[in-house]
Scaffold this active site. Structure first.
Site, PDB file in Angstrom:
ATOM      1  N   GLU A  50       0.870  -1.176   0.000  1.00  0.00           N
ATOM      2  CA  GLU A  50       0.000   0.000   0.000  1.00  0.00           C
ATOM      3  C   GLU A  50       0.904   1.221   0.000  1.00  0.00           C
ATOM      4  O   GLU A  50       1.875   1.286   0.756  1.00  0.00           O
ATOM      5  CB  GLU A  50      -0.859   0.043   1.264  1.00  0.00           C
ATOM      6  CG  GLU A  50      -1.914  -1.045   1.324  1.00  0.00           C
ATOM      7  CD  GLU A  50      -2.740  -0.973   2.608  1.00  0.00           C
ATOM      8  OE1 GLU A  50      -3.500  -1.915   2.844  1.00  0.00           O
ATOM      9  OE2 GLU A  50      -2.599   0.000   3.384  1.00  0.00           O
ATOM     10  N   ASP A  61      -5.792   9.204  10.825  1.00  0.00           N
ATOM     11  CA  ASP A  61      -4.429   8.752  11.079  1.00  0.00           C
ATOM     12  C   ASP A  61      -3.839   9.359  12.337  1.00  0.00           C
ATOM     13  O   ASP A  61      -4.121  10.498  12.692  1.00  0.00           O
ATOM     14  CB  ASP A  61      -3.531   9.089   9.887  1.00  0.00           C
ATOM     15  CG  ASP A  61      -3.783   8.139   8.729  1.00  0.00           C
ATOM     16  OD1 ASP A  61      -3.623   6.922   8.937  1.00  0.00           O
ATOM     17  OD2 ASP A  61      -4.152   8.610   7.641  1.00  0.00           O
TER      18      ASP A  61
END
Ligand SMILES: Cc1ncc(COP(=O)(O)O)c(C=O)c1O
Lengths: 279, 416
Positions: A50, A61
């Site tokens: 990824e 995040d």
């Protein structure tokens, strides 16, 4: 379309093990180093890579990935350059699936149709876009599927059985189970609960289920690999990378190796768990 | 953007998915999706429950101090008539202030917080989180959490913690925990990111009390509904004072909650001119916070709206002298009202706001918030061009006490 992803899970199954999925940020700490890291990941044991698309405001995040994105943006990383790095990765690796992971606004600003054409052309296999739940499928998910790109959905501990079918409906490639309620790089999950959740999701879909968030070591990876078809590691790799940067946050001679060393450990963790090969 | 066809009513939005035209929506992580669906359901139930409205009304009267007055700003009016005469027009609108600064806690923010906290109680949530820019929303949230015995955590950009110290102290006194946010640009947008990160982490017991008409559906509609008390009162009060509706409305726009609260009840009265004032900061060609005037459509914080973004879709730093307007986006309903042309969005610079602050203080004995001063700045510009029988209402969204240390510093006075 999802051929590379399917083939890769098939290969892992035939080897009787779970897949290792790694996440690093495009352009962190600079484009060339991030490409070097990306290229070294499959050799170190990553099965699927990824690549993070940097965004100024990554709401889901934690500090590690936030900082990675800002480092990349600071050296001028953007969507065009990220697609270019993937094109260069794809030039020497025709088999490792590449998943682009990020937030919708950079893609929306690039233009959805143009983005999908360019992403496909660069050799991307799938997209994970954190802020596009099924309720917004018309935005990117359905156009991506039409363009031949997998749209990989996140399922979470708050996705109950009532909601799961909607979440799984247009997902392709694999399902990404977020092991905790929280942001990346935060808590380590209760692995017992994760296994139960994976079983629950598998009752709803034939797709492979990978698990991410909170996996930091080979031992964690092994624990997750018991039940899941794959293990995703991101923040821990970024922490390893960050630990090698100089005072100006530039790469050093140790940067690539710090990441690959951890990937090898994670890969051993994943490979230490024998799974029944699928019939 | 090209103007779209005008709808029959401007007051029917959003649709089921939370859209105002192409704007709005629910762009959130999957973890939050079940939570905002629950919230929507709980809000719809509350809306249909007379007991909820009765409790709101009682608290509005006895705790917040509503209705807030609609005040004829006589000396401001006289002054602007002189300006008009001096420019050879011999006009000058009759200026009214909608005095939201007189609410308990000193701004309009409390109208919305009351609604959300009562809803949180109905939902059995005991932990309240909020983001704040100027600190007014944080103070309002801390206040109602104190009143109802709820835990309160307020995320505030580290830059704003610095420039709005009095409000940080107030929140602490009220028992809230203020978390300075060090990520990104360390202002309101980062505070909102951090609040969302908290919410994703604490899903079971936490209610996210958003301070403006932004965020994912149902927030923009719900916050608007709670703020509409401003416009509804203004309608009645103006009918009483003048026997007719106002001719124009002016309000500052950060996320846009005080503005939509004043505007919404008048959207279908097509004769009423409506002006939303964005923060032009150092100027529209420099650093500013005018997302409609200087931005383009994008997706942030759960909705599609106009944003300050670069060509790569990265969010740009906003700048405004006023922390409450220092946000690179705007509520999605405003984005739509802009595109369909019902509301005129204009902007005021830092300097214009400072000048308006001083003029209003001296002429009316009212220290307006720096946010509200942006609206007053445009009244100063617009009113002299209107005839004397033109009725103009400006929303004084908050009081300026919180800005006194910052303004003293800008004016070069040491008050410590
Ligand atoms: C007094 C005041 N007015 C206006 C605003 C801007 O918010 P909104 O545009 O949602 O009314 C704020 C925000 O902090 C404020 O404190």
């Amino acid at each position: 379309m999802t051929k590379r992803i399917e083939a890769r899970f098939e290969k892992c199954r035939s080897e009787g093990r779970a897949a290792l999925v790694t996440y690093v940020m495009a352009g962190d700490p600079d484009p060339e180093t991030s490409l070097q890291i990306l290229k070294s990941l499959p050799k170190a044991g990553a099965d699927i890579v990824e690549f993070g698309l940097p965004f100024t405001d990554p709401m889901a995040d934690g500090p590690a990935i936030q900082a990675a994105g800002l480092r990349a943006l600071k050296v001028g990383q953007n969507t065009v350059k990220t697609l270019e790095l993937i094109r260069r990765f794809r030039a020497d690796d025709a088999e490792t699936p590449v998943i682009l992971m990020g937030y919708f606004n950079p893609i929306y600003t690039y233009g959805v149709d143009r983005f999908l054409a360019d992403a496909k052309d660069a050799g991307i296999d799938g997209l994970i876009v954190v802020d596009l739940p099924p309720e917004e499928d018309d935005e990117l998910c359905l156009p991506a599927l039409k363009a031949g790109l997998a749209f990989i959905r996140l399922a979470t501990p708050t996705t109950d059985d009532r909601r799961l079918p909607a979440v799984l409906a247009n997902t392709a490639g694999f399902v990404y189970y977020v092991s905790i309620t929280g942001i990346t790089g935060a808590a380590t999950p209760d692995f017992g609960k994760v296994a139960t959740a994976v079983e629950r999701i598998k009752r709803h879909t034939p797709l492979p289920v990978v698990v991410g968030f909170g996996v930091k070591s080979g031992a964690h990876a092994a624990a997750v690999a018991q039940g899941a078809d794959g293990v995703v590691v991101g923040s821990a790799l970024i922490d390893a990378l960050k630990g090698t940067l100089d005072a100006e946050e530039r790469a050093t001679s140790r940067t690539v190796e710090a990441v690959t060393t951890l990937v090898k450990e994670l890969s051993e963790g994943v490979r230490s768990v024998a799974k029944r090969a699928a019939a | 953007m090209t103007a779209q066809a005008q709808p029959n009513s401007f007051r029917t939005g959003p649709d089921e998915g939370g859209h105002f035209g192409m704007f709005g929506g629910r762009f959130v992580a999957e973890t939050l999706m079940p939570l905002i669906l629950d919230l929507e359901k709980a809000y719809n139930e509350a809306k249909a429950d007379p007991a909820f409205h009765a409790e709101m009304a009682s608290m509005m009267t006895h705790y917040i101090g509503r209705p807030s007055p609609l005040y004829f700003a006589e000396r401001m009016t006289e002054h602007l008539r002189e300006v008009s005469t001096a420019s050879g027009l011999s006009g000058g609108a009759k200026v009214y202030f909608k005095r939201e600064e007189l609410n308990h806690t000193g701004a309009h923010k409390v109208n919305n917080v009351l609604g959300q906290i009562l809803l949180a109680r109905r939902m059995g949530k005991k932990r309240i989180i909020a983001e704040t820019g100027a600190g007014q929303h944080g103070v309002a949230t801390a206040t109602l959490c104190a009143r109802y015995g709820l835990e309160c955590i307020v995320y505030m950009g580290a830059v704003d913690v610095e420039r709005q110290k009095p409000n940080v102290f107030r929140m602490n006194m009220l028992g809230a925990k203020v978390v300075p946010v060090q990520s990104g640009t360390r202002t309101l947008k980062d505070a909102m990111n951090e609040a969302l990160r908290d919410w994703v982490t604490n899903v079971a017991d936490t209610f996210y009390c958003i301070g403006t008409v932004a965020g994912p559906h149902p927030y923009p509609a719900m916050v608007r509904d709670f703020q509409c008390v401003i416009g509804n009162e203004t309608r009645e009060q103006m009918m009483q004072a003048e026997g007719r509706l106002p001719d124009s409305l002016v309000a500052c726009v950060g996320g846009g909650s005080n503005a939509i609260g004043l505007f919404h009840p008048f959207l279908d009265d097509r004769g009423v001119e409506i002006y939303g004032v964005e923060a032009a900061g150092h100027g529209l060609d420099k650093l500013h916070a005018a997302s409609l005037t200087g931005g383009r459509p994008g997706v942030l914080h759960g909705n599609r709206t106009y944003l300050l973004v670069n060509e790569d879709g990265q969010i740009q730093d906003a700048h405004s002298i006023s922390a409450g307007l220092d946000y690179p986006g705007i509520g999605p309903e405003h984005a739509w009202l802009h595109d369909v042309g019902r509301v005129n969005y204009i902007s005021a610079t830092d300097q214009e706001a400072l000048d308006a602050f001083q003029l209003c203080s001296r002429l009316e004995g009212i220290l307006p918030a720096l946010e509200s001063s942006h609206a007053i700045a445009k009244v100063i510009e617009l009113a002299p061009k209107k005839p004397k029988d033109h009725l103009m209402v400006v929303n004084i969204s908050g009081r300026g006490d919180k800005d006194v240390p910052q303004i003293a510093e800008i004016l070069g006075t040491d008050i410590r």
